[in-house]
Design a protein around this motif. Structure first.
Motif, PDB file in Angstrom:
ATOM      1  N   TRP B  87       0.844  -1.183   0.000  1.00  0.00           N
ATOM      2  CA  TRP B  87       0.000   0.000   0.000  1.00  0.00           C
ATOM      3  C   TRP B  87       0.884   1.238   0.000  1.00  0.00           C
ATOM      4  N   PRO B  88       0.584   2.195  -0.871  1.00  0.00           N
ATOM      5  CA  PRO B  88       1.391   3.408  -0.870  1.00  0.00           C
ATOM      6  C   PRO B  88       0.983   4.323   0.290  1.00  0.00           C
ATOM      7  N   GLY B  89       1.885   5.183   0.692  1.00  0.00           N
ATOM      8  CA  GLY B  89       1.551   6.212   1.684  1.00  0.00           C
ATOM      9  C   GLY B  89       1.458   5.718   3.105  1.00  0.00           C
ATOM     10  N   LEU B  90       2.012   4.542   3.394  1.00  0.00           N
ATOM     11  CA  LEU B  90       1.993   4.056   4.775  1.00  0.00           C
ATOM     12  C   LEU B  90       3.418   3.862   5.274  1.00  0.00           C
ATOM     13  N   THR B  91       3.597   4.003   6.564  1.00  0.00           N
ATOM     14  CA  THR B  91       4.895   3.675   7.148  1.00  0.00           C
ATOM     15  C   THR B  91       4.990   2.149   7.237  1.00  0.00           C
ATOM     16  N   ALA B  92       6.215   1.664   7.478  1.00  0.00           N
ATOM     17  CA  ALA B  92       6.387   0.211   7.599  1.00  0.00           C
ATOM     18  C   ALA B  92       5.522  -0.314   8.754  1.00  0.00           C
ATOM     19  N   ARG B  93       5.539   0.417   9.882  1.00  0.00           N
ATOM     20  CA  ARG B  93       4.734  -0.032  11.022  1.00  0.00           C
ATOM     21  C   ARG B  93       3.243   0.013  10.686  1.00  0.00           C
ATOM     22  N   GLY B  94       2.805   1.114  10.046  1.00  0.00           N
ATOM     23  CA  GLY B  94       1.391   1.254   9.692  1.00  0.00           C
ATOM     24  C   GLY B  94       0.943   0.128   8.781  1.00  0.00           C
ATOM     25  N   LEU B  95       1.803  -0.215   7.826  1.00  0.00           N
ATOM     26  CA  LEU B  95       1.441  -1.251   6.855  1.00  0.00           C
ATOM     27  C   LEU B  95       1.332  -2.625   7.532  1.00  0.00           C
ATOM     28  N   VAL B  96       2.327  -2.967   8.348  1.00  0.00           N
ATOM     29  CA  VAL B  96       2.297  -4.294   8.981  1.00  0.00           C
ATOM     30  C   VAL B  96       1.149  -4.345  10.001  1.00  0.00           C
ATOM     31  N   GLU B  97       0.901  -3.226  10.669  1.00  0.00           N
ATOM     32  CA  GLU B  97      -0.227  -3.170  11.615  1.00  0.00           C
ATOM     33  C   GLU B  97      -1.560  -3.356  10.882  1.00  0.00           C
ATOM     34  N   ALA B  98      -1.679  -2.700   9.726  1.00  0.00           N
ATOM     35  CA  ALA B  98      -2.918  -2.828   8.937  1.00  0.00           C
ATOM     36  C   ALA B  98      -3.130  -4.286   8.537  1.00  0.00           C
ATOM     37  N   CYS B  99      -2.054  -4.942   8.133  1.00  0.00           N
ATOM     38  CA  CYS B  99      -2.168  -6.355   7.747  1.00  0.00           C
ATOM     39  C   CYS B  99      -2.543  -7.207   8.957  1.00  0.00           C
ATOM     40  N   ALA B 100      -1.992  -6.865  10.106  1.00  0.00           N
ATOM     41  CA  ALA B 100      -2.331  -7.609  11.330  1.00  0.00           C
ATOM     42  C   ALA B 100      -3.826  -7.482  11.622  1.00  0.00           C
ATOM     43  N   ARG B 101      -4.367  -6.274  11.457  1.00  0.00           N
ATOM     44  CA  ARG B 101      -5.809  -6.072  11.705  1.00  0.00           C
ATOM     45  C   ARG B 101      -6.634  -6.862  10.690  1.00  0.00           C
ATOM     46  N   LEU B 102      -6.180  -6.847   9.430  1.00  0.00           N
ATOM     47  CA  LEU B 102      -6.899  -7.610   8.402  1.00  0.00           C
ATOM     48  C   LEU B 102      -6.956  -9.087   8.768  1.00  0.00           C
ATOM     49  N   ARG B 103      -5.949  -9.537   9.496  1.00  0.00           N
ATOM     50  CA  ARG B 103      -5.874 -10.959   9.833  1.00  0.00           C
ATOM     51  C   ARG B 103      -6.380 -11.256  11.226  1.00  0.00           C
ATOM     52  N   GLY B 104      -7.059 -10.278  11.827  1.00  0.00           N
ATOM     53  CA  GLY B 104      -7.750 -10.522  13.104  1.00  0.00           C
ATOM     54  C   GLY B 104      -6.860 -10.548  14.330  1.00  0.00           C
ATOM     55  N   VAL B 105      -5.636 -10.011  14.204  1.00  0.00           N
ATOM     56  CA  VAL B 105      -4.726 -10.001  15.361  1.00  0.00           C
ATOM     57  C   VAL B 105      -5.216  -8.955  16.376  1.00  0.00           C
ATOM     58  N   SER B 106      -5.391  -9.379  17.613  1.00  0.00           N
ATOM     59  CA  SER B 106      -5.926  -8.461  18.630  1.00  0.00           C
ATOM     60  C   SER B 106      -4.925  -7.354  18.959  1.00  0.00           C
ATOM     61  N   ASP B 107      -3.699  -7.732  19.240  1.00  0.00           N
ATOM     62  CA  ASP B 107      -2.678  -6.732  19.564  1.00  0.00           C
ATOM     63  C   ASP B 107      -1.876  -6.431  18.301  1.00  0.00           C
ATOM     64  N   ALA B 108      -2.486  -5.680  17.395  1.00  0.00           N
ATOM     65  CA  ALA B 108      -1.855  -5.435  16.091  1.00  0.00           C
ATOM     66  C   ALA B 108      -0.533  -4.685  16.253  1.00  0.00           C
ATOM     67  N   ARG B 109      -0.513  -3.730  17.179  1.00  0.00           N
ATOM     68  CA  ARG B 109       0.695  -2.909  17.353  1.00  0.00           C
ATOM     69  C   ARG B 109       1.876  -3.769  17.825  1.00  0.00           C
ATOM     70  N   GLY B 110       1.616  -4.590  18.848  1.00  0.00           N
ATOM     71  CA  GLY B 110       2.667  -5.435  19.404  1.00  0.00           C
ATOM     72  C   GLY B 110       3.153  -6.460  18.386  1.00  0.00           C
ATOM     73  N   ALA B 111       2.193  -7.063  17.671  1.00  0.00           N
ATOM     74  CA  ALA B 111       2.553  -8.087  16.679  1.00  0.00           C
ATOM     75  C   ALA B 111       3.356  -7.463  15.545  1.00  0.00           C
ATOM     76  N   ALA B 112       2.981  -6.229  15.137  1.00  0.00           N
ATOM     77  CA  ALA B 112       3.706  -5.556  14.054  1.00  0.00           C
ATOM     78  C   ALA B 112       5.132  -5.242  14.491  1.00  0.00           C
ATOM     79  N   ALA B 113       5.277  -4.777  15.729  1.00  0.00           N
ATOM     80  CA  ALA B 113       6.621  -4.451  16.231  1.00  0.00           C
ATOM     81  C   ALA B 113       7.495  -5.704  16.239  1.00  0.00           C
TER      82      ALA B 113
END
Lengths: 300, 210
Positions: B87-113
Motif C-alpha cells: 500500500w502506498p503512503g503508509l509507514t512500515a509499522r502502519g502497513l504491517v499493523e494494517a495487515c495484522a488487523r486484516l488478519r484478526g490479530v488483537s494486539d496489532a501494534r505489538g505483533a507488528a513491532a
C-alpha cells in the motif's frame, strides 16, 4: 574461508489472540480506505477536493441560515415559508454529490488494483464480497455526510430561527425521517455507480473521466428524448445523473407550490415515482452484478 | 498427520495454455522450494495455493480445507507476493499493523513491532515504505506475512532485491520457521538459491512437476 552463521533469527511468533470473525477486518479496511480517500496521511492537495465539496454541500444551508440570522425574525418572516425547501436542496448540491462520486470514490478502489495489493486482501480470511462491502462502506459513509448533514443542519437552523420552534417541529416532523432515507438512498446509489465504474480500471483518472462521461452521455440521451423527441418526463429514466436525487425528492415530498414559485428554484417535472423506484433498483442490481463479476476470487 | 498444504492432481489452464498440469504434492513443516524457469507456472501454483485462483481440475487443501471456500484455511496463510504489492503512503509499522488487523490479530501494534524486529526494520518502522529500497520493501512484505503466526508461509521470489547479508538472514529465518512447525513454500528460478534454502525441491517445467 569460514562461513558466518546466524544463531538468532529474532523470530518471536505472535502469541496473542487471533479473532476468527472478519467483521473487524472489514471495518478496519473501510475506515482506512475512507480516511485515505479523504486525504489522510497524504499531501494537502489531496484534502482540497473532499473538503471543498463538503463546503459546497453545506453552502446553501449556511447561506439560508445566515440570511435569517442577519435579517432577524421580523424580516425573515416576510420571506417565503422555506427559502430552500428540503426537496429542492439536493438540486442545489447535486454538483458536489456527483463530483464526490466521480473524484473521491475511485480513490477507495483503484489504488488496490494499481498497487497490486488485492492479492494481500484476498489471501486473508476476507472474502471478495466482504472486500466489496468494505469499499461500499468506505465510500458511502463520507458521502452520507454530504447528503444528510447539510439538510439536518438546515432543519436544526430553521427550528432555531423560527418564532415558534415547537410549531416548526410539529409542522415539519414528517420530513425528518425522510431526510435520512433520502440521504441514505442518494449516498448508496451514487456509491455503487462510482464503485462500479472504478472497478473497471486501475487508474483513478480513467474512473473519474468514465463516470463523468457516463453521466453526460445518459443525460444527453435523456434530454434528446425529452426535448426534441417530446417523449415526456419518463424519458428521463435513461438519464443516470439524477435518478436517486429525483427519488429522494419524491420521498421527502414535493415542496409547497408557493415556495417553488417564489423561491429560487423552479419545479421540474420528473418521472413517475413507481418507475423511479424500478430504475433505481435496476441500477443497484446492475452495479452489484458488475462488482461481483469484477471481484470474483478466480479473477482477483 | 494432515498435510498443511496439499495439491491433489491440480490442473489450471488459460485457453489452450496449460499453466499447471496434474500437480500433486503435500507439505509438512519445513522449507519446500518451487523451482522453475520464467513462465513455468510458479506464480499460478502460488495463486492456486492461496485460493486466489480456481483449479480447473483437482483439489487444493490447507489443513484439509479448500482455501477458496474457507476463511479458516486462508487465515492460516502468510503470503509474500511477487512485485511491489504494498500500500502506498503508509509507514512500515502502519502497513504491517494494517495487515495484522486484516488478519484478526488483537494486539496489532505489538505483533507488528515483533514482525518488524524479525526482519530488522525496527529502526525505520516510522518511515514511509515509498522511500524504501527493494530489499527493505521485500522485508516489509515478509514481516506482514509473519505478523499473524501463519502455519503456511508462501513466498513468491522472496530473495529478489536482498543483499547477501539480508539473504542469509532470510534463509536462516525460513529454516527456523520450519522448526516452529511452519510449512514454507517459496518460488525461485535460481537453482543455487533453492538448493541452499529448501529441504525439499519441486521442479516445475512448463506447468508440470518433474
Amino acid at each position: 574461508m569460514s562461513q558466518a552463521k546466524i544463531h538468532d533469527v529474532r523470530y518471536r511468533p505472535y502469541e496473542g489472540e487471533i479473532k476468527g470473525s472478519t467483521r473487524r477486518a472489514v471495518a478496519s479496511m473501510a475506515r482506512w480506505s475512507a480516511l485515505r480517500a479523504l486525504g489522510a496521511r497524504r499531501p494537502w492537495t489531496a484534502k482540497i477536493v473532499p473538503v471543498g465539496l463538503a463546503l459546497v454541500a453545506f453552502g446553501p444551508a449556511i447561506t439560508v441560515l445566515g440570511i435569517k440570522a442577519l435579517l432577524g425574525s421580523d424580516l425573515s418572516d416576510r420571506l417565503p415559508g422555506d427559502i430552500i425547501p428540503f426537496a429542492t436542496y439536493y438540486q442545489l448540491v447535486a454538483f458536489a454529490i456527483l463530483a464526490y462520486a466521480a473524484i473521491v470514490i475511485p480513490e477507495t478502489l483503484c489504488p488496490d488494483r494499481r498497487s497490486r495489493v488485492l492479492d494481500l486482501y484476498l489471501s486473508t480470511a476476507m472474502s471478495p464480497r466482504e472486500y466489496v462491502l468494505g469499499k461500499v462502506l468506505a465510500s458511502a459513509v463520507p458521502l452520507l455526510a454530504v447528503t444528510t448533514l447539510p439538510l439536518l443542519f438546515l432543519y436544526v437552523g430553521n427550528v432555531f430561527f423560527s418564532d415558534t420552534p415547537l410549531g416548526y417541529i410539529e409542522t415539519h416532523l414528517r420530513e425528518l425521517p425522510t431526510l435520512f432515507i433520502g440521504g441514505i438512498l442518494i449516498a448508496f446509489v451514487y456509491t455503487l455507480m462510482g464503485l462500479t465504474i472504478a472497478s473497471l480500471t486501475s487508474r483513478r483518472a480513467f474512473a473519474t473521466v468514465g463516470f463523468v462521461l457516463f453521466l453526460l452521455v445518459t443525460g444527453l440521451i435523456g434530454g434528446l428524448l425529452r426535448g426534441p423527441l417530446d417523449l415526456g418526463p419518463n424519458a428521463d429514466l435513461v438519464n443516470m445523473q439524477f435518478q436517486p436525487v429525483w427519488l429522494a425528492q419524491k420521498i421527502i415530498g414535493e415542496a409547497p407550490a408557493d415556495a417553488i414559485q417564489n423561491g429560487p428554484l423552479q419545479r421540474m417535472e420528473t418521472p413517475d415515482t413507481a418507475l423511479l423506484i424500478i430504475s433505481n433498483a435496476l441500477i443497484v442490481l446492475v452495479c452489484v452484478g458488475v462488482l461481483a463479476l469484477r471481484y470474483r476470487r478466480s479473477d482477483a | 498427520m494432515t498435510p498443511l498444504l496439499e495439491f491433489d492432481r491440480v490442473s489450471k489452464w488459460f485457453r489452450d495454455t496449460v499453466a499447471v498440469g496434474d500437480m500433486s504434492f503435500a507439505l509438512t513443516p519445513g522449507v519446500t522450494g518451487l523451482l522453475g524457469h520464467n513462465g513455468a507456472g510458479k506464480s499460478t501454483a502460488i495463486r492456486l495455493a492461496t485460493g486466489l485462483a480456481r483449479p480447473d481440475e483437482g483439489t487444493v487443501r490447507i489443513n484439509g480445507l479448500d482455501p477458496r471456500r474457507s476463511g479458516v484455511a486462508r487465515a492460516a496463510i502468510g503470503l509474500v507476493p511477487d512485485g511491489d504489492g504494498l500500500w502506498p503512503g503508509l509507514t512500515a509499522r502502519g502497513l504491517v499493523e494494517a495487515c495484522a488487523r486484516l488478519r484478526g490479530v488483537s494486539d496489532a501494534r505489538g505483533a507488528a513491532a515483533a514482525a518488524l524486529a524479525t526482519v530488522d526494520l525496527t529502526d525505520v518502522a516510522e518511515r514511509d515504505v515509498k522511500g524504501f529500497s527493494q530489499g527493505m520493501r521485500q522485508r516489509v512484505k515478509i514481516a506482514q506475512a509473519l505478523v499473524h503466526r501463519p502455519q503456511v508461509l508462501i513466498l513468491d521470489e522472496p530473495l529478489n532485491g536482498l543483499d547477501p547479508q539480508q539473504r542469509e538472514t532470510v534463509i536462516a529465518l525460513l529454516h527456523h520457521l520450519g522448526t516452529e512447525g511452519v510449512a514454507t513454500l517459496f518460488s525461485s528460478h535460481v537453482l543455487g538459491e533453492v538448493e541452499r534454502v529448501a529441504d525439499n525441491v519441486l521442479v516445475l517445467v512448463n506447468g508440470r512437476l518433474v
